[in-house]
Enzyme design. Structure first.
Site, PDB file in Angstrom:
ATOM      1  N   HIS A 137     -11.692   5.100  -8.268  1.00 52.79           N
ATOM      2  CA  HIS A 137     -10.244   5.292  -8.162  1.00 52.79           C
ATOM      3  C   HIS A 137      -9.543   4.655  -9.357  1.00 52.79           C
ATOM      4  O   HIS A 137      -8.592   5.228  -9.911  1.00 52.79           O
ATOM      5  CB  HIS A 137      -9.765   4.681  -6.851  1.00 52.79           C
ATOM      6  CG  HIS A 137      -8.389   5.105  -6.453  1.00 52.79           C
ATOM      7  ND1 HIS A 137      -7.953   6.406  -6.525  1.00 52.79           N
ATOM      8  CD2 HIS A 137      -7.330   4.388  -5.974  1.00 52.79           C
ATOM      9  CE1 HIS A 137      -6.698   6.483  -6.101  1.00 52.79           C
ATOM     10  NE2 HIS A 137      -6.297   5.272  -5.771  1.00 52.79           N
TER      11      HIS A 137
ATOM     12  N   GLU B 166       0.822  -1.202   0.000  1.00 55.05           N
ATOM     13  CA  GLU B 166       0.000   0.000   0.000  1.00 55.05           C
ATOM     14  C   GLU B 166       0.863   1.261   0.000  1.00 55.05           C
ATOM     15  O   GLU B 166       0.597   2.216  -0.751  1.00 55.05           O
ATOM     16  CB  GLU B 166      -0.914  -0.011   1.230  1.00 55.05           C
ATOM     17  CG  GLU B 166      -1.742   1.258   1.423  1.00 55.05           C
ATOM     18  CD  GLU B 166      -2.763   1.497   0.331  1.00 55.05           C
ATOM     19  OE1 GLU B 166      -3.365   2.584   0.325  1.00 55.05           O
ATOM     20  OE2 GLU B 166      -2.950   0.602  -0.524  1.00 55.05           O
TER      21      GLU B 166
ATOM     22  N   HIS C 245     -19.594  -8.605 -16.886  1.00 54.59           N
ATOM     23  CA  HIS C 245     -18.253  -8.215 -17.326  1.00 54.59           C
ATOM     24  C   HIS C 245     -17.837  -9.033 -18.551  1.00 54.59           C
ATOM     25  O   HIS C 245     -17.242  -8.487 -19.498  1.00 54.59           O
ATOM     26  CB  HIS C 245     -17.263  -8.414 -16.181  1.00 54.59           C
ATOM     27  CG  HIS C 245     -15.851  -8.043 -16.539  1.00 54.59           C
ATOM     28  ND1 HIS C 245     -15.508  -6.845 -17.119  1.00 54.59           N
ATOM     29  CD2 HIS C 245     -14.678  -8.730 -16.388  1.00 54.59           C
ATOM     30  CE1 HIS C 245     -14.202  -6.795 -17.315  1.00 54.59           C
ATOM     31  NE2 HIS C 245     -13.682  -7.937 -16.880  1.00 54.59           N
TER      32      HIS C 245
END
Length: 325
Positions: free
Chosen positions: A134, A70, A242
């Protein structure tokens, strides 16, 4: 400034890849606070004070490898933001016809909003709509940087290749379709639905009897969205949509690529069309491999990276078809 923009494009691609790796290794909450990690801006300070960190966030057991993933992502994202700020400042002091200011200014606002989305990703505990936003933000930053790079590149195709210039609107539609497909992929990933279907070409069993579109595209109330909050039927529906989106994208971009290649007179448009079809083929292979091999991290990360490359090729084609000088 062109070299700086090119460096920023490479950095943006690295940030997208690192973001995908962070998400796929379940490290989105590797640091439960923002912008630092367990109260420290330097990760090395966190590792030296593990007990203090755990006392500050008792609900999050300290996992060093996830925290590293991260924080490395955040460091590179911060470096990208700094580069974009430098590009904007440079554009103000070097104003000329071929050195735009509006795009760098837009990039500054865009990267600030992207930073806010990164913060909300953590503070809202991986809320799927924020995680997907994001992802889309990262692709938008990359595409805008590439568009700026093209603006700074002096080349001329009269009429944008007049024989195929009318395909410009179809190329823009291709960008929209691909963006929608990337959003579907982001939604599937954000809800941990990538392994909801383990068979090809659609899903296992009587999948059509279990479809739940309303549930699949809703946001359940939950304190934490790590590892998903939807039931299996909803995740399966996400995955199937998808895949259908991938089929639509494949058919449309294949048609567009073949039509452009056949009708174009310039070698540039022909080359870009061929590259688009090639990259799209690689993307399909990676998507199938994700299912067949149960989402290996390397393949899944490449799936994100190649999607970014496909977007850049489409942006290039669209810009070329519309550009006269």
């Amino acid at each position: 400034m062109k070299k700086l923009v090119f460096l920023s494009i490479l950095m943006a691609m690295v940030v997208i890849v690192l973001g995908a790796y962070t998400r796929l290794t379940d490290a989105g909450l590797g640091c439960p606070d923002w912008p630092g990690c367990y109260g420290h801006l330097s990760f090395s300070n966190t590792t030296k004070n593990i007990e203090t960190a755990q006392q500050a966030f008792p609900e999050r057991p300290f996992e060093e490898h996830k925290a590293w993933n991260e924080m490395i992502h955040r460091y590179f994202a911060s470096a990208l933001g700094f580069l974009i700020l430098v590009i904007f400042i440079s554009s103000l002091f070097n104003r000329a016809y071929n050195k735009p200011v509006k795009l760098p200014l837009f990039l500054v606002f865009l990267v600030c909003f992207q930073g806010a989305l990164g913060m909300w990703t953590v503070t809202l505990n991986l809320l799927p709509i924020v995680v997907m936003g994001h992802l889309l933000g990262g692709f938008t930053v990359l595409s805008t940087l590439f568009l700026l790079y093209l603006r700074l590149t002096p080349y001329r195709i009269p009429g944008g290749d007049a024989r195929v210039r009318h395909y410009g609107k179809y190329a823009i539609l291709g960008v929209i379709i691909l963006t929608g497909q990337i959003a579907l992929g982001g939604w599937t990933s954000a809800n941990y639905a990538a392994l909801a279907c383990t068979e090809l070409p659609i899903c296992e069993g009587a999948w059509y009897q279990r479809l739940d579109f309303a549930g699949a595209f809703s946001i359940p109330v939950a304190e934490n969205y790590e590892f998903g909050a939807h039931d299996y039927d909803e995740r399966m529906t996400m995955h199937i949509v998808h895949r259908i989106g991938a089929l639509i994208t494949f058919l449309y971009l294949s048609w567009l690529g073949l039509r452009l290649y056949a009708a174009a007179s310039s070698s540039l448009v022909k080359k870009l069309s061929a590259i688009m079809v090639l990259v799209m083929g690689i993307q399909i292979i990676l998507g199938v491999s994700n299912v067949v091999f149960s989402l290996p991290v390397a393949v899944a990360v490449m799936h994100n990276a190649v999607a970014a490359c496909l977007m850049l090729v489409l942006v290039n084609i669209s810009y070329t078809l519309y550009r006269k000088t």
